[in-house]
Each structure stands twice: as structure tokens, then as C-alpha cells.
Design an enzyme around this catalytic site. Structure first.
Site, PDB file in Angstrom:
ATOM      1  N   ARG A 153      47.150  39.405  41.766  1.00 56.66           N
ATOM      2  CA  ARG A 153      46.111  38.822  42.785  1.00 56.66           C
ATOM      3  C   ARG A 153      46.550  37.779  43.610  1.00 56.66           C
ATOM      4  NH1 ARG A 153      45.573  43.153  40.775  1.00 56.66           N
ATOM      5  NH2 ARG A 153      43.827  44.116  39.775  1.00 56.66           N
ATOM      6  N   SER A 177      35.945  43.924  40.107  1.00 59.22           N
ATOM      7  CA  SER A 177      36.251  43.080  38.833  1.00 59.22           C
ATOM      8  C   SER A 177      35.657  41.509  39.279  1.00 59.22           C
ATOM      9  CB  SER A 177      37.463  43.092  38.182  1.00 59.22           C
ATOM     10  OG  SER A 177      37.820  44.400  37.638  1.00 59.22           O
ATOM     11  N   GLU A 198      38.025  36.408  40.694  1.00 57.06           N
ATOM     12  CA  GLU A 198      38.879  37.330  41.555  1.00 57.06           C
ATOM     13  C   GLU A 198      38.070  37.223  42.801  1.00 57.06           C
ATOM     14  OE1 GLU A 198      40.044  41.811  41.456  1.00 57.06           O
ATOM     15  OE2 GLU A 198      40.641  40.464  39.594  1.00 57.06           O
TER      16      GLU A 198
END
Length: 309
Positions: free
Chosen positions: A184, A234, A304
Site C-alpha cells: 500500500r 478494506s 488504509e
């Protein structure tokens, strides 16, 4: 949050009109993010080509006006207080795709949606990008965070990325290595460069097999994720050695709500907008989850979701 001075806002508007840049004021970001929550942006500007993007970046930089790029808004939450700056969206030229089926490469503008890009590659019987077929974002957002799913990630397919400096000046091409892809993460999150095009290196495949894989991944996603509710995918990054969803469920948080925000009963790794949630509801629930999971397991979850404002 300190507002943009009225005289500076007027100057911005004049310069954007002169540069033929489409813009609007006081725009609800709930309309442009998949969470369907959040406050207003002072200015939302849409740029359709590189020249206009560079002009806008130069203007905002010279005047000291905050600016951010927004893709499909699928991993972003604006606080209820809003954003006193310019939110930039790319369109037209930045949504073009050119495929070389013989060389198995695709040059794609960063405004193109991943779902659209996967369909284009399917038509050319090019494989290797199926993992992205169900990710509800733009190519630019996927590059920014090295998006991935079901064993695939952007790191595996990106050959190079063309990007513009945050002040609208330098334009450079980053190699796959220079993109510094990680979990990420990419170099774009650090240097502020705005990706405008990426070249993907893929492989020739069988069209029926590619379609079957895309169908399978879509079915798996729809059965395991709360796709019928607004969310940002998510909510938390995967902690090393753990799964965020399991930690949350083990802490007894499945179904827990704050206002209109809820930990999904289908997948505990997702916080969803169950009904008219405010950004504050979502942020308060994120904090509650972090604290409860830490108390239970000693693991501090990191969001995230990109939080703006």
C-alpha cells in the site's frame, strides 16, 4: 479550518477561467467518494489534459493554496470540516488507453477506471491484470497505493509511470524500480508527483480463460465483501503476521456501530456507511476499533483509508 481568503479565491477563479479549466465551488465530497460521507471542498477543478494540469499546479503552488488529486474516491474520506483547497480530478485525455497486443503492453491514462481497463485488456486477450477487475478505483489511485487483490498487485505489472511535479514544473518517467512499490505504498505518496500515464507489461492469454478468471474473482468479492453498502474497501492495513478482519472479529466488534457507521457483519475488515453516516461517525468507529483491538491483542491497526482535512 482556515478558509481561503476571498481575494485569493477570486484570483484562482479568474486564472482557471483563463486557462479554460472547469471548476465548481463548495462541492460536497460525499458525491465524489465511495464512503458517501464528508464535508465540502472549497474548489473542485477538472482538468482534461497535461497543459491544463500543469497550469493549475503552478497556480496553486505559487499562491500557496493546498491541492490534492482525487481519483475515483474509493479509498478516501474527507473530514466533515471539509477541505480548504483545490481538489483536482483528471478527465478526457487522462482516460485514454492504447494497447499493443503484439507487445503485450498497455499505455493508460491514470483517470481510467481499473474495471474499464481490465475489460479493454480482455478484448485484446491480454492477461495479468485480472486481479484488478473488481477494485473500484482509478489507475492513478492504484499506482499511488500499489493496489492489489487476490495475489496480484500493481508492482507486478507496471513498467513505467509518467508523472508531473507537484508545482507543475518537471515531468519525469519513473521506472518500476523507482516507483518504490511496497505494501500500500509508492514513491508518489512521498514526493507529491502526480501520475498521468502508466505503461503496463503483461502477457498474451486466452480470452475465455481471462473472462472466466474475472468472473470468478468478481463472484468471490461479492460473496465475501459488503459491496451493497458505501465503504472504502478494506479499512485497515494488514498488520504483519495478522489479518485485520480476524483481529477485529476476535475483539467482538463485528456489527458494532457508531452513528450510521458500522463494522460490517459480512467482513469485519470493512467499515461501512449503513445509513447517512457522517465522516465523524466513521472516524470515531475507526478509533474505537483501533483501541479495542489494541487492548485485546496488542496490535495497533493503521487505516488504509486516505483521510483528508
Amino acid at each position: 479550518m482556515e478558509k481561503i481568503r476571498a481575494d485569493l479565491l477570486q484570483k484562482l477563479k479568474r486564472e482557471m477561467e483563463r486557462a479554460d479549466i472547469t471548476f465548481a465551488e463548495n462541492v460536497p465530497m460525499s458525491r465524489y467518494t465511495s464512503f458517501k460521507a464528508g464535508g465540502n471542498a472549497a474548489v473542485l477543478a477538472e482538468v482534461r489534459d497535461t497543459d491544463r494540469l500543469r497550469a493549475l499546479l503552478a497556480l496553486t503552488s505559487q499562491e500557496g493554496v493546498p491541492h490534492i488529486l482525487l481519483g475515483n474516491g474509493s479509498n478516501t474520506l474527507f473530514k466533515d470540516s471539509g477541505y480548504e483547497g483545490v481538489v483536482i480530478k483528471l478527465s478526457q485525455d487522462f482516460a485514454k488507453v492504447s494497447v499493443d497486443p503484439d507487445g503485450c503492453t498497455a499505455a493508460a491514462g491514470t483517470a481510467v477506471l481499473l474495471s474499464s481497463l481490465t475489460r479493454t485488456l480482455l478484448e485484446e486477450s491480454i492477461t495479468g491484470f485480472e486481479f484488478a477487475s473488481g477494485i473500484p478505483g482509478s489507475l492513478g489511485g492504484a499506482l499511488f497505493m500499489n493496489a492489489g487483490a487476490y495475489g496480484g498487485e500493481m508492482k507486478q505489472v507496471v513498467k513505467s509511470v509518467r508523472a508531473i511535479a507537484p508545482d507543475g514544473g518537471a515531468e519525469r518517467v519513473f521506472s518500476a524500480e523507482e516507483m518504490d512499490f511496497g505494501y500500500r505504498h509508492s514513491v508518489l505518496a512521498e514526493n507529491g508527483y502526480i501520475a498521468v500515464e502508466a505503461v503496463l507489461s503483461l502477457e498474451k492469454g486466452d480470452k475465455e480463460k481471462i473472462a472466466a478468471k474475472m468472473k470468478d474473482l468478481t463472484a468471490r468479492r461479492n460473496s465475501k465483501q459488503p459491496v451493497n453498502y458505501p465503504s472504502a474497501g478494506s479499512t485497515f492495513k494488514r498488520p504483519e503476521g495478522y489479518f485485520a478482519g480476524k483481529l477485529i472479529e476476535d475483539a467482538g466488534l463485528k456489527g458494532v456501530s457508531v452513528g450510521g457507521a458500522q463494522v460490517s457483519v459480512l467482513h469485519s475488515g470493512f467499515i461501512i456507511n449503513k445509513g447517512n453516516a457522517s465522516a465523524s461517525d466513521i472516524l470515531d468507529l475507526i478509533t474505537l476499533v483501533q483501541n479495542r483491538v489494541y487492548d485485546q491483542s496488542g496490535v495497533m491497526l493503521s487505516p488504509e483509508v486516505r483521510i483528508i482535512g
